[in-house]
Scaffold this motif. Structure first.
Motif, mmCIF file in Angstrom:
data_model
loop_
_atom_site.group_PDB
_atom_site.id
_atom_site.type_symbol
_atom_site.label_atom_id
_atom_site.label_comp_id
_atom_site.label_asym_id
_atom_site.label_seq_id
_atom_site.Cartn_x
_atom_site.Cartn_y
_atom_site.Cartn_z
ATOM 1 N N ALA A 69 6.499 -64.487 -15.910
ATOM 2 C CA ALA A 69 6.693 -63.871 -17.220
ATOM 3 C C ALA A 69 8.058 -63.213 -17.365
ATOM 4 O O ALA A 69 8.549 -63.039 -18.481
ATOM 5 C CB ALA A 69 5.596 -62.842 -17.477
ATOM 6 N N THR A 70 8.679 -62.867 -16.255
ATOM 7 C CA THR A 70 9.963 -62.180 -16.328
ATOM 8 C C THR A 70 11.087 -63.114 -16.767
ATOM 9 O O THR A 70 12.173 -62.653 -17.128
ATOM 10 C CB THR A 70 10.321 -61.555 -14.966
ATOM 11 O OG1 THR A 70 10.260 -62.560 -13.952
ATOM 12 C CG2 THR A 70 9.358 -60.444 -14.623
ATOM 13 N N ARG A 71 10.858 -64.403 -16.749
ATOM 14 C CA ARG A 71 11.877 -65.375 -17.153
ATOM 15 C C ARG A 71 11.626 -65.964 -18.538
ATOM 16 O O ARG A 71 12.356 -66.854 -18.976
ATOM 17 C CB ARG A 71 11.948 -66.514 -16.121
ATOM 18 C CG ARG A 71 12.381 -66.067 -14.732
ATOM 19 C CD ARG A 71 12.407 -67.220 -13.756
ATOM 20 N NE ARG A 71 12.884 -66.826 -12.445
ATOM 21 C CZ ARG A 71 14.169 -66.837 -12.079
ATOM 22 N NH1 ARG A 71 15.094 -67.219 -12.944
ATOM 23 N NH2 ARG A 71 14.515 -66.455 -10.867
ATOM 24 N N MET A 72 10.610 -65.472 -19.222
ATOM 25 C CA MET A 72 10.220 -66.069 -20.503
ATOM 26 C C MET A 72 10.943 -65.438 -21.685
ATOM 27 O O MET A 72 11.281 -64.248 -21.664
ATOM 28 C CB MET A 72 8.716 -65.912 -20.712
ATOM 29 C CG MET A 72 7.873 -66.733 -19.769
ATOM 30 S SD MET A 72 6.116 -66.532 -20.134
ATOM 31 C CE MET A 72 5.430 -67.725 -18.992
ATOM 32 N N SER A 73 11.126 -66.221 -22.725
ATOM 33 C CA SER A 73 11.588 -65.696 -24.000
ATOM 34 C C SER A 73 10.438 -64.958 -24.668
ATOM 35 O O SER A 73 9.276 -65.052 -24.231
ATOM 36 C CB SER A 73 12.056 -66.838 -24.901
ATOM 37 O OG SER A 73 10.956 -67.663 -25.256
#
Length: 234
Positions: A69-73
């Motif tokens: 989730a830390t890499r999601m838009s």
């Protein structure tokens, strides 16, 4: 599965920053309930918000159902919430004009492609969940016609409507007496097992700790074993 890998979250506090979540690592396996307790202001709500992908950490990794989730838009995180995360709020927050059955059915309409074509399946799913929480005979009643415990049961069933892989439960018994609170906890435990969700539950009520798969305590942003007398992280 819920995975926190060395997660830290801070908030601005004047000219400095305050640490809400301090280097937390945690895994919640499918089909289990991890209970999170601790004093007010200890970081429990921040940890839930991170798991819900509502905020991002300063550092570390938050993975939900195998997705980082830390890499999601923002749009990707929103889709992950719709598809894989169920949230049981402290207050039921039911829509006053909808029946118990409709509270669940409407979850099928929240941005899902082809939702109109799946309405029959959604009704069957909603009916099944109301039966699972003991409210099959209350399906046609609106919130004002339900007791507090019944409204919270609808709240739990609604959170599971879209078959989430992660369930986040925030103080579900705070407005209930001990008996009704115990019934809600039992429902969460049973549905976690039957649905195979990874459940993270926040509560201050020690009466329920013995029923949990794991109990952790949060103090000043640090996660500790609930029976620890020291500041041992987990």
């Amino acid at each position: 599965m819920i995975e926190f890998d060395d997660v830290t979250l801070t908030y601005p506090d004047g000219a400095s920053r305050v640490t809400a979540v301090d280097s937390v690592s945690l895994t919640v396996e499918p089909g289990t309930v991890t209970c999170l307790t601790g004093p007010s202001g200890s970081g429990k709500s921040s940890l839930l918000a991170l798991a819900a992908t509502l905020i991002r950490p300063d550092s570390g990794r938050v993975a939900i159902a195998g997705s980082d989730a830390t890499r999601m838009s923002g749009a990707q995180a929103s889709e992950l919430r719709r598809r894989s995360i169920g949230i049981v709020f402290q207050q039921a927050n039911l829509i006053a004009s909808l029946t118990a059955l409709e509270q669940l059915q409407v979850m099928n309409e929240l941005g899902a492609p082809g939702s109109r074509d799946s309405r029959g399946a959604a009704t069957a799913r909603a009916t099944h969940l109301l039966e699972a929480v003991g409210l099959a005979d209350q399906a046609g009643r609106r919130p004002h016609q339900l007791s507090g415990g019944q409204r919270q049961r609808v709240n739990v069933a609604r959170a599971l409507m879209n078959r989430p892989r992660v369930l986040l439960v925030d103080e579900p018994t705070s407005a209930l007496d001990q008996d009704r609170g115990a019934q809600i906890i039992e429902i969460v435990l049973e549905l976690t097992a039957s649905e195979g969700t990874s459940t993270l539950l926040v509560t201050h009520d020690a009466h329920h700790f013995a029923r949990m798969d794991r109990v952790l305590r949060m103090v000043d942003g640090v996660l500790l074993a609930a029976d620890a007398n020291s500041d041992r992280n987990v």
